[in-house]
Scaffold this motif. Structure first.
Motif, PDB file in Angstrom:
ATOM      1  N   PRO A 157       3.878   3.170  -1.276  1.00 10.45           N
ATOM      2  CA  PRO A 157       5.593   3.450  -2.065  1.00 10.45           C
ATOM      3  C   PRO A 157       6.757   3.828  -1.950  1.00 10.45           C
ATOM      4  N   GLY A 158       6.968   2.370  -3.046  1.00  8.91           N
ATOM      5  CA  GLY A 158       8.865   2.624  -2.385  1.00  8.91           C
ATOM      6  C   GLY A 158       9.118   1.587  -1.201  1.00  8.91           C
ATOM      7  N   SER A 194       0.466  -0.958  -0.109  1.00  8.91           N
ATOM      8  CA  SER A 194       0.099  -0.298   0.224  1.00  8.91           C
ATOM      9  C   SER A 194       0.743   1.268   0.030  1.00  8.91           C
ATOM     10  N   ASP A 244       8.220  -1.471  -1.141  1.00 12.59           N
ATOM     11  CA  ASP A 244       8.552  -2.870  -1.860  1.00 12.59           C
ATOM     12  C   ASP A 244      10.020  -3.136  -1.897  1.00 12.59           C
TER      13      ASP A 244
END
Length: 322
Positions: free
Chosen positions: A23-24, A21, A26
């Motif tokens: 961003p970044g 959920s 991962d």
């Protein structure tokens, strides 16, 4: 956890996983999975501010088995400050998992012994880390957690928060951890908890995520109230305070909540919903879509069902639907 008697069916799976959920994040997960410490450290160091670094450590500390990887890293690089901090944060999460989320009466003597053992291991690491890097936000944030778990008292928890605030006065993760200590369930009071939440929310610059502490405080109070109580969160004064905090926090112009966007909007969406202020919750739900924060919604006994119940009610109220 508390029941909200949710109804209805989800229109899509609710995304609770911050690695999906937000961003970044991962890249943090992927580096941890393949056990690439140089890459993981680099991604953590790339955080835009103390809030971002604290967030990264917080989500990584939830990964099962991360401690095995970090122990190997520290066998080769024993002085790596970030690896030590992350390992201590992971130890604390293991300890809290052993303890469980119930009140003290539901925890066995053996659970308490293991819980405290994990927290003491973390504390031993962090004492040295904080001496070397007194500006390291996730280290002090985790020490606020260990102070609570080891029952060191409000004064010690506040001292640790103050040591962090000298360097970084608006770290949401640390503020929410201290708020827990100041609630009645951890020997505090609502007067103390509310005063702290209002203090840090008022002191934060527009667009900082600290205003979410107001929403968290009202959610905590709702959880503690009996079914017979008139919920404080439903009062016009609470709605006004939540609206003011939400405007200053989530809707400040030309600002970004960074990795805390989902958490902040989740806190306000739930607080407004629990108070019956569905129309005020709607803008937050529109930002979230089907994303939300497990830290917020896990307070409820069926998070997915409750999320969609409140989500639907909020959007219906906003459009005037019945």
């Amino acid at each position: 956890m508390k029941s909200t008697s949710p109804g209805g069916s989800p229109s899509a799976p609710v995304i609770f996983d911050p690695f999906v959920s937000v961003p970044g994040t991962d890249v943090l997960r992927d580096a941890a999975i393949v056990q690439d410490w140089p890459a993981l450290r680099r991604h953590l160091e790339d955080a835009r501010d103390a809030d971002g670094l604290a967030f990264g450590v917080d989500v990584l500390a939830e990964l099962p088995g991360l401690e095995v990887f970090l122990e190997k890293v520290l066998a080769e690089e024993p002085h790596d400050v970030l690896a030590r901090t992350l390992l201590a944060a992971r130890y604390v999460r293991i300890g809290w998992w052993v303890r469980g989320r119930g009140d003290a009466d539901s925890v066995s003597g053996d659970q308490f012994e293991q819980f405290h053992s994990w927290l003491r291991r973390a504390e031993q690491i962090l004492v040295d880390v904080c001496a070397e890097r007194p500006d390291l936000a996730p280290a002090w944030t985790t020490r606020i957690m260990t102070a609570r778990g080891l029952e060191l008292g409000q004064a010690e928890a506040r001292r640790r928060y103050t040591r962090l605030a000298v360097h970084h006065p608006h770290v949401l993760a640390a503020q929410e951890q201290l708020l827990q200590q100041l609630c009645p369930k951890w020997s505090g009071s609502w007067e103390i908890a509310m005063a702290f939440a209002r203090e840090v929310a008022a002191a934060a610059p527009p667009g900082a995520p600290s205003g979410a502490v107001i929403a968290t405080m009202y959610i905590e109070r709702w959880l503690a109230e009996s079914e017979a109580d008139a919920p404080e969160i439903a009062s016009p004064a609470a709605r006004d305070e939540l609206c003011a905090a939400g405007t200053r926090t989530a809707w400040a112009s030309a600002t970004s909540l960074g990795p805390y966007e989902v958490h902040v909007h989740s806190a306000f969406a739930l607080a407004f919903s629990l108070g019956g202020h569905a129309r005020d919750a709607a803008p937050h739900f529109r930002v979230l879509g089907n994303r939300t924060s497990s830290h917020v919604w896990s307070y409820l006994n069926d998070p997915s069902a409750a999320f969609w119940q409140f989500h639907s009610a909020a959007l219906a109220a906003e459009t005037g639907a019945t």
